[in-house]
Design an enzyme around this catalytic site. Structure first.
Site, PDB file in Angstrom:
ATOM      1  N   LYS A  20       0.839  -1.198   0.000  1.00  0.00           N
ATOM      2  CA  LYS A  20       0.000   0.000   0.000  1.00  0.00           C
ATOM      3  C   LYS A  20       0.885   1.262   0.000  1.00  0.00           C
ATOM      4  O   LYS A  20       2.086   1.184   0.288  1.00  0.00           O
ATOM      5  CB  LYS A  20      -0.920  -0.039   1.229  1.00  0.00           C
ATOM      6  CG  LYS A  20      -1.887  -1.243   1.240  1.00  0.00           C
ATOM      7  CD  LYS A  20      -2.718  -1.269   2.527  1.00  0.00           C
ATOM      8  CE  LYS A  20      -3.740  -2.402   2.521  1.00  0.00           C
ATOM      9  NZ  LYS A  20      -4.618  -2.377   3.721  1.00  0.00           N
ATOM     10  N   TYR A  60     -12.172  -3.998  -3.146  1.00  0.00           N
ATOM     11  CA  TYR A  60     -12.680  -4.349  -1.819  1.00  0.00           C
ATOM     12  C   TYR A  60     -14.101  -4.888  -1.849  1.00  0.00           C
ATOM     13  O   TYR A  60     -14.541  -5.497  -0.871  1.00  0.00           O
ATOM     14  CB  TYR A  60     -12.548  -3.162  -0.859  1.00  0.00           C
ATOM     15  CG  TYR A  60     -11.121  -3.042  -0.340  1.00  0.00           C
ATOM     16  CD1 TYR A  60     -10.587  -3.996   0.523  1.00  0.00           C
ATOM     17  CD2 TYR A  60     -10.292  -1.997  -0.745  1.00  0.00           C
ATOM     18  CE1 TYR A  60      -9.284  -3.917   0.969  1.00  0.00           C
ATOM     19  CE2 TYR A  60      -8.977  -1.904  -0.295  1.00  0.00           C
ATOM     20  CZ  TYR A  60      -8.480  -2.872   0.572  1.00  0.00           C
ATOM     21  OH  TYR A  60      -7.182  -2.796   1.017  1.00  0.00           O
ATOM     22  N   ASN A 162      -1.719  -0.258   7.312  1.00  0.00           N
ATOM     23  CA  ASN A 162      -1.075  -1.508   7.709  1.00  0.00           C
ATOM     24  C   ASN A 162      -0.183  -2.090   6.612  1.00  0.00           C
ATOM     25  O   ASN A 162       0.049  -3.286   6.553  1.00  0.00           O
ATOM     26  CB  ASN A 162      -2.117  -2.523   8.203  1.00  0.00           C
ATOM     27  CG  ASN A 162      -3.238  -2.746   7.200  1.00  0.00           C
ATOM     28  OD1 ASN A 162      -3.120  -2.319   6.049  1.00  0.00           O
ATOM     29  ND2 ASN A 162      -4.295  -3.386   7.627  1.00  0.00           N
ATOM     30  N   HIS A 165      -1.802  -5.349   1.585  1.00  0.00           N
ATOM     31  CA  HIS A 165      -3.030  -6.130   1.411  1.00  0.00           C
ATOM     32  C   HIS A 165      -2.622  -7.537   1.008  1.00  0.00           C
ATOM     33  O   HIS A 165      -1.703  -7.704   0.203  1.00  0.00           O
ATOM     34  CB  HIS A 165      -3.927  -5.553   0.312  1.00  0.00           C
ATOM     35  CG  HIS A 165      -4.961  -6.551  -0.139  1.00  0.00           C
ATOM     36  ND1 HIS A 165      -6.123  -6.741   0.555  1.00  0.00           N
ATOM     37  CD2 HIS A 165      -4.962  -7.458  -1.142  1.00  0.00           C
ATOM     38  CE1 HIS A 165      -6.817  -7.717  -0.026  1.00  0.00           C
ATOM     39  NE2 HIS A 165      -6.126  -8.171  -1.061  1.00  0.00           N
ATOM     40  N   GLU A 176      -9.237 -11.372  -7.129  1.00  0.00           N
ATOM     41  CA  GLU A 176      -8.347 -10.206  -7.066  1.00  0.00           C
ATOM     42  C   GLU A 176      -7.255 -10.259  -8.137  1.00  0.00           C
ATOM     43  O   GLU A 176      -6.908  -9.239  -8.722  1.00  0.00           O
ATOM     44  CB  GLU A 176      -7.718 -10.106  -5.666  1.00  0.00           C
ATOM     45  CG  GLU A 176      -8.759  -9.720  -4.614  1.00  0.00           C
ATOM     46  CD  GLU A 176      -8.224  -9.690  -3.192  1.00  0.00           C
ATOM     47  OE1 GLU A 176      -8.978  -9.308  -2.291  1.00  0.00           O
ATOM     48  OE2 GLU A 176      -7.046 -10.060  -2.970  1.00  0.00           O
TER      49      GLU A 176
HETATM   50  P1  ADP Z   1      -7.339  -7.267   5.787  1.00  0.00           P
HETATM   51  O1  ADP Z   1      -6.555  -6.241   4.973  1.00  0.00           O
HETATM   52  O2  ADP Z   1      -6.557  -7.704   6.996  1.00  0.00           O
HETATM   53  O3  ADP Z   1      -7.856  -8.421   4.970  1.00  0.00           O
HETATM   54  P2  ADP Z   1     -10.067  -6.204   5.806  1.00  0.00           P
HETATM   55  O4  ADP Z   1     -10.288  -6.935   4.514  1.00  0.00           O
HETATM   56  O5  ADP Z   1     -11.042  -6.444   6.907  1.00  0.00           O
HETATM   57  O6  ADP Z   1      -8.609  -6.498   6.385  1.00  0.00           O
HETATM   58  O7  ADP Z   1     -10.045  -4.635   5.553  1.00  0.00           O
HETATM   59  C1  ADP Z   1      -9.366  -4.102   4.461  1.00  0.00           C
HETATM   60  C2  ADP Z   1      -8.536  -2.906   4.895  1.00  0.00           C
HETATM   61  O8  ADP Z   1      -9.408  -1.876   5.357  1.00  0.00           O
HETATM   62  C3  ADP Z   1      -7.587  -3.143   6.061  1.00  0.00           C
HETATM   63  O9  ADP Z   1      -6.363  -3.721   5.694  1.00  0.00           O
HETATM   64  C4  ADP Z   1      -7.426  -1.752   6.619  1.00  0.00           C
HETATM   65  O10 ADP Z   1      -6.500  -0.990   5.856  1.00  0.00           O
HETATM   66  C5  ADP Z   1      -8.812  -1.156   6.420  1.00  0.00           C
HETATM   67  N1  ADP Z   1      -9.691  -1.335   7.584  1.00  0.00           N
HETATM   68  C6  ADP Z   1     -10.375  -2.447   7.924  1.00  0.00           C
HETATM   69  N2  ADP Z   1     -11.100  -2.272   9.041  1.00  0.00           N
HETATM   70  C7  ADP Z   1     -10.870  -0.990   9.411  1.00  0.00           C
HETATM   71  C8  ADP Z   1     -11.337  -0.164  10.482  1.00  0.00           C
HETATM   72  N3  ADP Z   1     -12.165  -0.639  11.385  1.00  0.00           N
HETATM   73  N4  ADP Z   1     -10.902   1.112  10.566  1.00  0.00           N
HETATM   74  C9  ADP Z   1     -10.062   1.605   9.654  1.00  0.00           C
HETATM   75  N5  ADP Z   1      -9.589   0.895   8.606  1.00  0.00           N
HETATM   76  C10 ADP Z   1      -9.967  -0.380   8.484  1.00  0.00           C
HETATM   77 MG    MG Z   2      -9.341  -8.509   3.509  1.00  0.00          MG
END
Ligand code: ADP
Ligand code: MG
Length: 207
Positions: A20, A60, A162, A165, A176
């Site tokens: 990212k 997403y 974070n 992805h 994806e």
């Molecule tokens: P992951 O990336 O671990 O698969 P998710 O698919 O649940 O997580 O969410 C996609 C991305 O959205 C996350 O990596 C993060 O950047 C963001 N995200 C998810 N939940 C939150 C939240 N509660 N608050 C802020 N950002 C979030």
């Molecule tokens: Mg995810």
């Protein structure tokens, strides 16, 4: 034909990874790629781009369940810590997250990759770590290199930064990869180290 050469052998599993914009701005490209590389994964495709809002929103929402799952996971993140979530409706939680995600992911260049290897999806998720860096395991990319939390991002009205992805399931990975790459952009090739990872008899080491 040996099982290691048939097309459904686990070594052919592929997953999609995105470094990212924060991963690039933190100068962690080499560190992140190195972690997937050193475990034995094979890089099958890679491109750098500034993602558009359309590409991110579609990415997403490829999984129709993502909105509900992400809302529920976020609410659980609060309740597990004995905190009250700002919203109780998972869909409302996700709507805000998606808006913030588009904002975050379109702010600079990102690197989109396909990694291949046995159990690629699970192995890459394990090395990447849990979504919320506050609770991601030490030793994972998100646990080692980020300080961020749902509480902090909610207060500031932004997405969790974070770094990476990584696809969460076989279906997610397939959708994806097709979303980001044309089939001919994902390269089939042999990596020398695959002999040591997968060959049944280890033939070919001794002269
Ligand atoms: P992951 O990336 O671990 O698969 P998710 O698919 O649940 O997580 O969410 C996609 C991305 O959205 C996350 O990596 C993060 O950047 C963001 N995200 C998810 N939940 C939150 C939240 N509660 N608050 C802020 N950002 C979030
Ligand atoms: Mg995810």
């Amino acid at each position: 034909m040996k099982s290691t050469t048939s097309n459904n052998h686990p070594k052919f599993e592929r997953t999609l990874v995105i470094i990212k914009p924060d991963g690039i701005q933190r100068s962690l490209i080499g560190e992140i790629i190195g972690r997937y590389e050193r475990v034995g994964m094979k890089l099958a495709a890679m491109k750098m781009m500034v993602p558009t809002a359309e590409l991110i929103e579609k990415h997403y929402t490829l999984d129709p369940e993502w909105r509900v799952k992400t809302g529920v996971k976020t609410i659980k993140g609060y309740t597990d810590k004995g905190m009250t979530p700002p919203e109780t409706d998972p869909l409302k939680v996700t709507e805000k997250i998606l808006r913030n995600l588009v904002n975050y992911m379109t702010k600079g260049p990102a690197i989109v990759m396909v990694w291949q290897g046995a159990h690629a999806i699970s192995i890459v998720r394990k090395l990447t770590g849990g979504t919320e860096p506050l609770t991601s395991d030490v030793g994972t990319i998100r646990g080692d290199f980020v300080i961020d939390s749902y509480a902090l991002t909610d207060q500031d009205g932004r997405a969790i930064r974070n770094l990476v992805h990584a696809s969460g399931s076989v279906k997610e990975a397939e959708d994806e990869i097709a979303h980001w790459f044309k089939p001919q952009e994902v390269i089939d090739y042999r990596l020398v180290q695959e002999g040591i990872l997968y060959d049944v008899n280890l033939d070919g080491i001794l002269e």
